[in-house]
Design an enzyme around this catalytic site. Structure first.
Site, short mmCIF file in Angstrom:
data_model
loop_
_atom_site.label_atom_id
_atom_site.label_comp_id
_atom_site.label_asym_id
_atom_site.label_seq_id
_atom_site.Cartn_x
_atom_site.Cartn_y
_atom_site.Cartn_z
N SER A 1 100.19 13.40 -50.82
CA SER A 1 99.56 12.33 -50.42
C SER A 1 99.04 11.88 -48.67
CB SER A 1 100.40 10.96 -50.60
OG SER A 1 100.53 11.01 -51.88
N CYS B 1 91.50 6.48 -54.05
CA CYS B 1 90.97 6.58 -52.81
C CYS B 1 90.84 7.78 -52.00
CB CYS B 1 91.27 5.47 -52.12
SG CYS B 1 92.97 5.62 -51.55
#
Length: 572
Positions: A228, A169
């Site tokens: 991240s 994502c």
């Protein structure tokens, strides 16, 4: 004598121009190598890695004869003019040929010392939450079920030796090994244009290109959770592990280099999480979404979080993580789960026996949304499930918060234009993420030191690939010398018992191994500069007179094949 003297400049000029043309001819046969040479020396402009070469006549280059030929008589001058014009014509013909050459991809380079093919360089091309909005990322998103097939497609492209795709994502990345970076990048750009439907002008500002050290560091940072959106989150390590599994199975597109690199990346990700506090109390994208709703609910909806009715569309891994976090908060139960099929919902329900859930299929979705205050969406749908049109077609009498953690998006960007509706996407989680990041800066620094050490290990392994044949030959030469000396002493040793002969055999092997240990360890030691590896190889080859290495390798391969055939016959 005078005639010879006057002819000498003419002959020298003719030979010089002829040599120049011969050189250019050879260069044209190898267009890829010729580009930088021609560009620098003969005014060629290189427009792009695959574009044709354009000739511009350098300043001062004319068809007139060199001044050294002006002392010739008229007959000699005519002959010389004719000959030089012919040679200049040949040169221009060669240049015209160069202009119309089809781009040639570079052949796999070989080590100049050993003659063995060199391992290609590691590259990564992609985009992430750091470089592109979700509206761009969603256009390149590939479901995990398609990673292998798309990587195989890339692997068939000229200039790409190994390939792997990581699509989540928050990122879309292509890892590949190549000796011909420019051509490989051009092939990849066409692939990305085709996949996304965007032009290169729209794509380029969002892409990053790393090679060598930077590409290796990037993958290790990704697997360790440093790159991240939520620093230290654990889901990305599982995704890197899945990418490695797809690439390394029988139909995968990994070779020796990416296989080794991804194994190191997975091991590094595990080690960083074990030895630092980076994952301690870390939030995932799902839990960050839950925290965001908790922070915003009173301002957006005018109600307390514990009073908000919650619905979740989807029943996959992201929903599992979301339920895990909501169960630890003051979230109102039951949680209303909506999914296409019941099997996944029931499995999710079984995972959380202490959480009250109400399960609904998609045909009940709008009834549940009408009653809900907060709706989370996390499905694999390629098209938005909720947008301005269908929200207005299903009116409601209270405010609604939509939190979408899917890529591609499940909630259309126009949903926020509907009165009473507030919509958040993945990129809106940064407020929660920044707070999480500040707590983990010390652990990030520890992880970066570990990553640097792992990069050195990988680079050392990669360098050792070119030394393996030399090490093998060094061992075999030592064994040949040992066997020869034992044969020379056969008469002397004939009086020994078998036990004593075994002792002599063991001792002589030990002497050879100890003598060769130093040179072999020296070859294995990683070097910061590639040229040093070749210098070491050359030194060892000269010192131990290791010759015909390539033929030796081929001979060794032949022996292996014969052994395999023998084993097959014995088995039969």
């Amino acid at each position: 004598m005078m005639h010879r003297a006057s002819s000498c400049p003419f002959l020298l000029a003719v030979l010089a121009v002829a040599a120049l043309c011969a050189t250019l001819n050879a260069l044209v046969d190898h267009t890829q190598r010729a580009r930088p040479y021609l560009a620098a020396s003969y005014g060629l402009k290189q427009l792009s890695p695959s574009s044709r070469l354009q000739l511009t006549r350098p300043a001062g280059m004319t068809r007139s004869l060199p001044s050294c030929l002006r002392g010739l008589n008229s007959a000699e001058r005519r002959r010389s003019r004719s000959r030089v014009a012919e040679l200049q014509g040949n040169m221009e013909l060669l240049m015209h040929t160069a202009q119309n050459q089809v781009p040639v991809f570079q052949a796999t380079p070989k080590c100049p010392v050993t003659g063995i093919p060199l391992p290609g360089n590691v590259h990564v091309v992609g985009l992430s939450h750091n470089t592109a909005d979700v509206s761009v990322r969603e256009k390149l998103a590939i479901p995990e079920a398609e990673w292998k097939a798309q990587a195989a497609r890339l692997n068939e492209m000229p200039g790409i030796d190994e390939a792997g795709i990581l699509s989540t994502c928050n990122r879309f990345e292509v890892y590949y090994v190549s000796h011909d970076t420019d051509n490989a990048n051009e092939q990849l750009l066409r692939f990305l244009e085709s996949k996304s439907g965007l032009s290169s002008n729209d794509l380029m500002p969002n892409l990053f290109f790393h090679d060598g050290y930077e590409a290796i560091k990037h993958l290790l940072s990704v697997s360790s959770g440093l790159d991240s959106l939520v620093v230290g989150e654990g889901q990305i390590l599982s995704q890197v592990k899945n990418c490695a599994a797809h690439g390394q199975d029988q139909e995968g597109s990994f070779g020796k280099v990416l296989g080794k690199l991804f194994n190191i990346a997975v091991a590094t990700g595990k080690r960083v999480r074990t030895e630092t506090g980076i994952s301690k109390g870390a939030v995932s994208v799902s839990s960050a979404a839950a925290q965001l709703s908790e922070m915003k609910v009173e301002g957006d909806l005018g109600i307390k979080f514990e009073d908000a009715r919650i619905a979740i569309v989807g029943a996959g891994e992201m929903t599992r993580l979301l339920v895990t976090h909501l169960a630890s908060t003051r979230a109102k139960q039951p949680l209303h789960i909506i999914n296409r099929g019941r099997e996944r919902m029931e499995k999710l329900n079984d995972m959380f026996p202490d959480v009250d859930m109400s399960l609904h299929t998609l045909d009940e979705m709008w009834d549940q949304i009408k009653e809900a205050d907060i709706v989370f969406t996390s499905t694999f749908s390629k098209d938005p499930l909720l947008d301005k049109a269908n929200l207005e077609a299903n009116p409601r009498d209270k405010k609604l918060m939509l939190v979408d953690i899917s890529v591609p998006v499940n909630v259309g960007y126009d949903a926020k234009d509907v009165e009473g509706v507030t919509a958040y996407h993945v990129d809106d989680l940064k407020e929660v993420v920044e707070k999480n990041k500040e707590k983990r800066m010390a652990a990030v620094r520890e992880a970066e030191v570990m990553i640097e050490n792992e990069i050195k290990e990988f680079e050392g392994w990669k360098q050792s690939l070119r030394c393996i044949p030399a090490i093998k030959m060094l061992r075999e030469k030592g064994e040949v010398i040992r066997q020869k000396e034992l044969q020379n002493a056969e008469k002397i040793l004939s009086g020994l018992s078998q036990k004593e002969k075994d002792t002599v055999d063991r001792v002589t092997k030990g002497i050879i191994n100890k003598l060769l240990h130093g040179p072999m360890a020296h070859l294995r030691d990683p070097e910061e500069v590639s040229d040093r590896v070749e210098y070491k190889l050359e030194t060892v080859q000269k010192m131990f007179q290791l010759t015909d290495l390539e033929a030796h390798i081929l001979l060794g391969d032949g022996k292996k094949k014969k052994k395999k055939k023998k084993k097959k016959k014995q088995a039969a």
